[in-house]
Scaffold this active site. Structure first.
Site, PDB file in Angstrom:
ATOM      1  N   SER A  11       3.281  25.072  59.333  1.00  0.00           N
ATOM      2  CA  SER A  11       3.623  26.107  60.308  1.00  0.00           C
ATOM      3  C   SER A  11       3.761  27.491  59.676  1.00  0.00           C
ATOM      4  O   SER A  11       3.166  28.466  60.162  1.00  0.00           O
ATOM      5  CB  SER A  11       4.909  25.727  61.046  1.00  0.00           C
ATOM      6  OG  SER A  11       5.972  25.496  60.145  1.00  0.00           O
ATOM      7  N   ARG A  32      -5.546  18.572  53.365  1.00  0.00           N
ATOM      8  CA  ARG A  32      -6.186  17.274  53.120  1.00  0.00           C
ATOM      9  C   ARG A  32      -6.494  16.519  54.412  1.00  0.00           C
ATOM     10  O   ARG A  32      -7.326  15.618  54.424  1.00  0.00           O
ATOM     11  CB  ARG A  32      -5.286  16.414  52.227  1.00  0.00           C
ATOM     12  CG  ARG A  32      -5.153  16.935  50.805  1.00  0.00           C
ATOM     13  CD  ARG A  32      -4.208  16.082  49.997  1.00  0.00           C
ATOM     14  NE  ARG A  32      -2.862  16.057  50.576  1.00  0.00           N
ATOM     15  CZ  ARG A  32      -1.849  15.351  50.095  1.00  0.00           C
ATOM     16  NH1 ARG A  32      -2.031  14.594  49.029  1.00  0.00           N
ATOM     17  NH2 ARG A  32      -0.664  15.391  50.659  1.00  0.00           N
ATOM     18  N   LYS A 106      10.340  26.427  48.690  1.00  0.00           N
ATOM     19  CA  LYS A 106      11.732  26.632  48.286  1.00  0.00           C
ATOM     20  C   LYS A 106      12.304  25.309  47.790  1.00  0.00           C
ATOM     21  O   LYS A 106      12.379  24.347  48.539  1.00  0.00           O
ATOM     22  CB  LYS A 106      12.557  27.166  49.460  1.00  0.00           C
ATOM     23  CG  LYS A 106      12.106  28.546  49.940  1.00  0.00           C
ATOM     24  CD  LYS A 106      12.800  28.968  51.212  1.00  0.00           C
ATOM     25  CE  LYS A 106      12.301  30.337  51.678  1.00  0.00           C
ATOM     26  NZ  LYS A 106      12.892  30.742  52.975  1.00  0.00           N
ATOM     27  N   ALA A 137       8.330  30.474  61.125  1.00  0.00           N
ATOM     28  CA  ALA A 137       6.955  30.692  61.589  1.00  0.00           C
ATOM     29  C   ALA A 137       6.902  31.052  63.065  1.00  0.00           C
ATOM     30  O   ALA A 137       6.122  31.912  63.484  1.00  0.00           O
ATOM     31  CB  ALA A 137       6.128  29.426  61.335  1.00  0.00           C
ATOM     32  N   LYS A 188      20.250  27.103  49.735  1.00  0.00           N
ATOM     33  CA  LYS A 188      20.645  27.287  51.144  1.00  0.00           C
ATOM     34  C   LYS A 188      20.186  26.124  52.010  1.00  0.00           C
ATOM     35  O   LYS A 188      20.797  25.841  53.053  1.00  0.00           O
ATOM     36  CB  LYS A 188      20.139  28.625  51.675  1.00  0.00           C
ATOM     37  CG  LYS A 188      18.621  28.834  51.639  1.00  0.00           C
ATOM     38  CD  LYS A 188      17.897  28.292  52.855  1.00  0.00           C
ATOM     39  CE  LYS A 188      16.396  28.360  52.635  1.00  0.00           C
ATOM     40  NZ  LYS A 188      15.637  27.769  53.758  1.00  0.00           N
ATOM     41  N   ASP A 241      18.849  34.193  54.257  1.00  0.00           N
ATOM     42  CA  ASP A 241      18.186  32.908  54.472  1.00  0.00           C
ATOM     43  C   ASP A 241      19.192  31.840  54.897  1.00  0.00           C
ATOM     44  O   ASP A 241      18.892  30.963  55.716  1.00  0.00           O
ATOM     45  CB  ASP A 241      17.459  32.490  53.191  1.00  0.00           C
ATOM     46  CG  ASP A 241      16.176  31.712  53.474  1.00  0.00           C
ATOM     47  OD1 ASP A 241      15.935  31.380  54.644  1.00  0.00           O
ATOM     48  OD2 ASP A 241      15.424  31.449  52.521  1.00  0.00           O
ATOM     49  N   SER A 251      15.098  25.582  62.437  1.00  0.00           N
ATOM     50  CA  SER A 251      15.333  25.087  61.080  1.00  0.00           C
ATOM     51  C   SER A 251      15.225  23.568  61.009  1.00  0.00           C
ATOM     52  O   SER A 251      16.026  22.846  61.604  1.00  0.00           O
ATOM     53  CB  SER A 251      16.723  25.525  60.600  1.00  0.00           C
ATOM     54  OG  SER A 251      17.101  24.823  59.441  1.00  0.00           O
TER      55      SER A 251
END
EC number: 1.1.1.94
Length: 330
Positions: A11, A32, A106, A137, A188, A241, A251
């Site tokens: 995303s 892939r 991350k 996104a 985070k 963040d 999230s």
């Protein structure tokens, strides 16, 4: 205009690919999954990861890594943290040495405790830039104002990437503190997972405020111990963040925590999300790391027990509340 290759068609990678394509760049996406590739190339969509979105004609998808990265000037690693090393090994013989590698993942590498830029550096001799900060996104594709940070050992490369992504709705700052930027973005996710568990258990705003504030302290504590600057942790890649990941319905870490707090098993919750939940891997990695270097991270301790030792989350919260009395500032 430039040629930019995205490794991974998830995303956030897709959202950034569209942003760069709208600026006139030639963009390729490597994935892939042949179904994802065909959906992008034939239907001009990527419904597996982000629905109801039109993919521009100057974006082309490939399931062949060499074709996707041919003569590219920038490579964006938009893949889970645990796949970074293997992809970099594959890229080594396929790309020019001056191609800039941009990491938007991350986390840290399990077992080695290396930051992702360190992993990339061990495998590739290319310039490396990290792009991080509070960004989902779903909001980037709507062109809602968003601010991120780029960091690198080579700030000329960071400035180049800043210029590449900058738009009227997507503002990019530079920060020389590469360690702080990467650690903040990784830790985070642990706190966001815990925040979701609180929501699943039905706790209120007081509890979440406490979690986020004390979680911020854990980010700062481990980050400073690893060489990051404290002011970085109170900027976009730390506090910024943390806020967006702990509070947003977009999230996936918070959503996974919500399922766990509601009584679902960890493995089932991850499967339900359908994408990588970095907070689970980060919790294990940072739990092991803080044990090695002697840093106090009580929220991470309890979350580790909930995720990997089947501790009752309510008992974990009670344990946190009944810890030894102390000053807030220490």
């Amino acid at each position: 205009m430039s040629k930019v290759s995205f490794i991974g068609g998830g995303s956030f990678g897709t959202a950034l690919a569209i942003l760069l394509a709208e600026k006139g760049n030639t963009v390729s996406i490597y994935n892939r999954d042949k179904k994802v590739v065909d959906d992008i190339n034939i239907n001009r969509r990527n419904d597996k990861y982000i629905k109801n979105l039109e993919i521009l004609s100057n974006i082309k998808a490939f399931d062949n890594l060499e074709k996707a990265t041919e003569n590219t000037e920038y490579i964006v690693l938009a893949i889970p943290s645990h796949t970074i090393r293997s992809i970099c090994k594959q890229l080594k013989s396929k790309i020019k040495q001056e191609t800039i590698i941009i990491s938007i993942a991350k986390g840290i590498e399990e077992h080695t405790d290396k930051r992702l830029s360190e992993v990339i550096k061990e495998e590739l001799n290319n310039p490396i830039v990290v792009l991080s900060g509070p960004s989902h996104a779903e909001e980037v594709v709507l062109k809602l104002p968003t601010t991120l940070v780029v960091s690198s050992e080579n700030m000329n490369s960071a400035s180049e990437v800043q210029n590449l992504f900058m738009t009227s709705f997507f503002r990019v700052y530079t920060n020389q503190d590469l360690v702080g930027v990467e650690v903040g973005g990784a830790v985070k996710n642990i706190i966001a997972l815990a925040a979701g568990i609180l929501d699943g258990l039905g706790y209120g705003d007081n509890t979440k405020a406490a979690l986020m504030t004390r979680g911020m302290k854990e980010i700062s504590r481990i980050g400073s111990a690893l060489g990051g600057r404290e002011e970085t942790f109170y900027g976009l890649t730390g506090m910024g963040d943390l806020i967006v990941t702990c509070t947003s319905n977009h999230s996936r870490n918070r959503k996974a925590g919500l399922l766990i707090g509601s009584g679902m098993g960890v493995d089932k919750a991850i499967k339900e999300i359908g994408m990588v939940v970095e907070g689970v891997k980060a919790c294990k990695a940072f739990y092991e790391l803080k044990e090695k270097i002697g840093v106090s991270m009580p929220i991470t301790d309890i979350l580790y027990k909930v995720l990997f030792e089947k501790k009752d989350p309510k008992l974990g919260i009670e344990e946190l509340m009944l810890r030894e009395k102390k000053s807030e500032i220490f």
